[in-house]
Design an enzyme around this catalytic site. Structure first.
Site, PDB file in Angstrom:
ATOM      1  N   CYS A 115       0.816  -1.224   0.000  1.00 57.71           N
ATOM      2  CA  CYS A 115       0.000   0.000   0.000  1.00 57.71           C
ATOM      3  C   CYS A 115       0.846   1.269   0.000  1.00 57.71           C
ATOM      4  O   CYS A 115       0.321   2.368  -0.188  1.00 57.71           O
ATOM      5  CB  CYS A 115      -0.948   0.013   1.195  1.00 57.71           C
ATOM      6  SG  CYS A 115      -2.012  -1.440   1.258  1.00 57.71           S
ATOM      7  N   HIS A 255      -3.372   6.961   3.313  1.00 60.98           N
ATOM      8  CA  HIS A 255      -3.790   5.707   2.682  1.00 60.98           C
ATOM      9  C   HIS A 255      -5.146   5.321   3.256  1.00 60.98           C
ATOM     10  O   HIS A 255      -5.354   5.346   4.467  1.00 60.98           O
ATOM     11  CB  HIS A 255      -2.741   4.631   2.950  1.00 60.98           C
ATOM     12  CG  HIS A 255      -3.206   3.255   2.597  1.00 60.98           C
ATOM     13  ND1 HIS A 255      -3.793   2.965   1.382  1.00 60.98           N
ATOM     14  CD2 HIS A 255      -3.205   2.094   3.317  1.00 60.98           C
ATOM     15  CE1 HIS A 255      -4.109   1.682   1.362  1.00 60.98           C
ATOM     16  NE2 HIS A 255      -3.778   1.138   2.526  1.00 60.98           N
ATOM     17  N   ASN A 285     -10.183  -0.492   0.696  1.00 60.71           N
ATOM     18  CA  ASN A 285      -8.726  -0.324   0.638  1.00 60.71           C
ATOM     19  C   ASN A 285      -8.241  -0.752  -0.750  1.00 60.71           C
ATOM     20  O   ASN A 285      -8.215  -1.937  -1.061  1.00 60.71           O
ATOM     21  CB  ASN A 285      -8.086  -1.184   1.737  1.00 60.71           C
ATOM     22  CG  ASN A 285      -6.566  -1.097   1.757  1.00 60.71           C
ATOM     23  OD1 ASN A 285      -5.958  -0.568   0.833  1.00 60.71           O
ATOM     24  ND2 ASN A 285      -5.969  -1.627   2.806  1.00 60.71           N
TER      25      ASN A 285
HETATM   26  N1  COA Z   1     -17.891  -9.506  10.016  1.00 65.82           N
HETATM   27  C1  COA Z   1     -18.249  -9.876  11.248  1.00 65.82           C
HETATM   28  N2  COA Z   1     -17.364 -10.223  12.180  1.00 65.82           N
HETATM   29  C2  COA Z   1     -16.066 -10.219  11.858  1.00 65.82           C
HETATM   30  C3  COA Z   1     -15.619  -9.869  10.559  1.00 65.82           C
HETATM   31  C4  COA Z   1     -16.593  -9.508   9.628  1.00 65.82           C
HETATM   32  N3  COA Z   1     -16.284  -9.146   8.372  1.00 65.82           N
HETATM   33  N4  COA Z   1     -14.282  -9.960  10.532  1.00 65.82           N
HETATM   34  C5  COA Z   1     -13.884 -10.350  11.740  1.00 65.82           C
HETATM   35  N5  COA Z   1     -14.962 -10.525  12.525  1.00 65.82           N
HETATM   36  C6  COA Z   1     -15.004 -10.960  13.914  1.00 65.82           C
HETATM   37  C7  COA Z   1     -13.776 -11.721  14.332  1.00 65.82           C
HETATM   38  O1  COA Z   1     -13.881 -13.079  13.909  1.00 65.82           O
HETATM   39  C8  COA Z   1     -13.831 -11.579  15.828  1.00 65.82           C
HETATM   40  O2  COA Z   1     -14.758 -12.487  16.322  1.00 65.82           O
HETATM   41  P1  COA Z   1     -14.480 -13.259  17.687  1.00 65.82           P
HETATM   42  O3  COA Z   1     -14.380 -12.188  18.734  1.00 65.82           O
HETATM   43  O4  COA Z   1     -15.670 -14.126  17.816  1.00 65.82           O
HETATM   44  O5  COA Z   1     -13.190 -13.979  17.476  1.00 65.82           O
HETATM   45  C9  COA Z   1     -14.401 -10.180  16.015  1.00 65.82           C
HETATM   46  O6  COA Z   1     -15.036  -9.826  14.777  1.00 65.82           O
HETATM   47  C10 COA Z   1     -13.371  -9.114  16.361  1.00 65.82           C
HETATM   48  O7  COA Z   1     -12.292  -9.293  15.439  1.00 65.82           O
HETATM   49  P2  COA Z   1     -11.075  -8.306  15.430  1.00 65.82           P
HETATM   50  O8  COA Z   1     -10.096  -8.774  14.418  1.00 65.82           O
HETATM   51  O9  COA Z   1     -10.590  -8.059  16.821  1.00 65.82           O
HETATM   52  O10 COA Z   1     -11.798  -6.971  14.916  1.00 65.82           O
HETATM   53  P3  COA Z   1     -11.192  -5.555  14.741  1.00 65.82           P
HETATM   54  O11 COA Z   1     -12.009  -4.559  15.436  1.00 65.82           O
HETATM   55  O12 COA Z   1      -9.711  -5.555  14.963  1.00 65.82           O
HETATM   56  O13 COA Z   1     -11.419  -5.289  13.190  1.00 65.82           O
HETATM   57  C11 COA Z   1     -10.223  -5.304  11.140  1.00 65.82           C
HETATM   58  C12 COA Z   1     -10.813  -6.138  12.240  1.00 65.82           C
HETATM   59  C13 COA Z   1      -9.600  -6.214  10.103  1.00 65.82           C
HETATM   60  C14 COA Z   1     -11.302  -4.458  10.507  1.00 65.82           C
HETATM   61  C15 COA Z   1      -9.147  -4.376  11.765  1.00 65.82           C
HETATM   62  O14 COA Z   1      -8.253  -5.129  12.555  1.00 65.82           O
HETATM   63  C16 COA Z   1      -8.353  -3.640  10.764  1.00 65.82           C
HETATM   64  O15 COA Z   1      -8.897  -2.833  10.038  1.00 65.82           O
HETATM   65  N6  COA Z   1      -7.050  -3.858  10.714  1.00 65.82           N
HETATM   66  C17 COA Z   1      -6.193  -3.198   9.774  1.00 65.82           C
HETATM   67  C18 COA Z   1      -6.403  -3.826   8.443  1.00 65.82           C
HETATM   68  C19 COA Z   1      -5.795  -3.041   7.354  1.00 65.82           C
HETATM   69  O16 COA Z   1      -6.093  -1.896   7.226  1.00 65.82           O
HETATM   70  N7  COA Z   1      -4.939  -3.683   6.596  1.00 65.82           N
HETATM   71  C20 COA Z   1      -4.311  -3.109   5.488  1.00 65.82           C
HETATM   72  C21 COA Z   1      -3.249  -2.185   5.930  1.00 65.82           C
HETATM   73  S1  COA Z   1      -2.531  -1.473   4.554  1.00 65.82           S
END
Ligand code: COA
Length: 359
Positions: A115, A255, A285
């Site tokens: 990215c 980004h 993204n």
């Molecule tokens: N829909 C519903 N539930 C979801 C889900 C979805 N699409 N994706 C994950 N979950 C669930 C998980 O399984 C977890 O369930 P559990 O508690 O039963 O295990 C719960 O939601 C919380 O997951 P978590 O990973 O802690 O959520 P989060 O608040 O961290 O959000 C992201 C997840 C991926 C949105 C977040 O971590 C994020 O945006 N990270 C950065 C990603 C990114 O930008 N990457 C590219 C960088 S260039």
């Protein structure tokens, strides 16, 4: 060749027609619009259609940028495509664009910093122009990450989208230009966000396909935490290098990964959220394409005028991160094809006014 600044004189983007709304993912995985919107800020994203690829989208964005700059493809010196989802392992996607637009005397190569690819490519093109190696460059960020999404993994498939954004960068005597560029990396964290197979470490075979190793794998929480810290660090460093105060920044274009990451970056920098450009709700993204698409939309919306200071900041797989401060130049009002001595005199006068302005 006299030392020149590099200014953006053209810009354009392409977003594929196919819209994937959050509700479309409800049919594929256990998710819902509310969860996706609350955790990411995304409502919809675009997916490339049949026959579309990173190079075709990059080519569309490139044509728009060249038209805006009123520059003929044949007059281009360099094409750089920033992408982690190229059409092929090789040839470079930049070569496919070069051929499609007929840039017959241009060099072409790709840059892969996930990215952060666009900010990296812009930094390289800027350095080459300032050094006098090239007069101009077409810098593109383009991705088709939908082709690397595991549609059974709800934690990744909802995040990414496809698209392309391009800018024309040209040497200019104007005082405005790219004022700083900071690039950083930490390869020890590579496996927190990567595509495990398909390269020389794990070449494609039946077992890698069966294990779904050709799709994006990500440890979302750790990526989130490091993204915020790294983007803040890079932004502060780029400002300091450019000797620009945060208060003088007219627009921060981060980004577009997640609205919560952008909010956290603005909060830690103590930067007003109204001056942060956000369009992740419509594109998700788009990796390397996110900053140039956002830049194009910011200009379309009248949020940038000549002389405005802009802060670009990116973070991505690798890990890679970086930031750049630039002063916006924007559309020029002269037509290269019919450049008369009077036009040239007017340009020179404009550049002179620009140069004495800060005195
Ligand atoms: N829909 C519903 N539930 C979801 C889900 C979805 N699409 N994706 C994950 N979950 C669930 C998980 O399984 C977890 O369930 P559990 O508690 O039963 O295990 C719960 O939601 C919380 O997951 P978590 O990973 O802690 O959520 P989060 O608040 O961290 O959000 C992201 C997840 C991926 C949105 C977040 O971590 C994020 O945006 N990270 C950065 C990603 C990114 O930008 N990457 C590219 C960088 S260039």
């Amino acid at each position: 060749m006299a030392r020149q600044n590099a200014v953006i004189t053209g810009w354009g983007f392409y977003a594929p027609a196919k819209v994937m709304r959050n509700s479309d993912f409800e049919k594929l995985v256990d998710t819902n619009d509310q969860w996706i919107f609350e955790r990411t800020g995304i409502r919809e994203r675009r997916f490339a259609g049949p026959g579309e690829s990173t190079s075709t989208m990059a080519t569309s964005a490139a044509r728009s940028a060249l038209a805006k700059a009123k520059l003929k493809a044949a007059d281009l010196d360099l094409i750089i495509v920033g992408t982690c989802s190229p059409d092929y392992l090789f040839p470079a996607t930049a070569c496919l664009v070069q051929s499609a637009i007929g840039a017959d005397r241009s060099g072409a190569f790709d840059i892969e910093a996930a990215c952060t690819s666009f900010v990296s490519a812009l930094s390289v093109a800027n350095a080459m122009i300032v050094a006098g190696t090239v007069r101009n460059a077409l810098v593109i960020g383009a991705e088709t990450l939908s082709r690397f999404l595991d549609m059974t993994d709800r934690s990744t498939c909802i995040l990414f989208g496809d698209g392309a954004g391009a800018v024309v960068l040209e040497g200019s005597n104007a005082s405005v230009g790219i004022e700083s560029a900071v690039l950083r990396s930490d390869g020890s964290k590579g496996e927190l966000l990567y595509v495990p197979a398909g390269g020389t470490m794990h070449p494609a075979d039946q077992s890698t396909v069966d294990a779904r190793q050709h799709f994006i794998k990500m440890a979302g929480n750790e990526v989130f935490r490091l993204a915020v810290k790294s983007m803040v660090d890079a932004a502060e460093e780029a400002l300091s290098l450019a000797n620009v105060a945060l208060g003088d920044i007219a627009l921060l274009i981060p980004h577009q990964a997640n609205v919560r990451i952008m909010d956290a970056v603005a909060k830690r920098l103590h930067f007003p959220i109204e001056k942060v450009f956000v369009n992740v709700q419509r594109y998700g993204n788009t990796s390397a394409a996110s900053i140039p698409i956002a830049l194009c939309e910011a200009v379309e919306q009248g949020r940038l005028k000549r002389g405005d200071k802009v802060l670009l900041v990116a973070f991505g797989g690798g890990f890679t991160w970086g930031a750049s401060v630039l002063e916006w130049y924007g559309e020029h009002d002269w037509d290269r094809a019919t450049l008369s001595p009077l036009d040239i005199a007017a340009r020179k006068l404009g550049d002179l006014v620009d140069r004495v302005r800060p005195l």
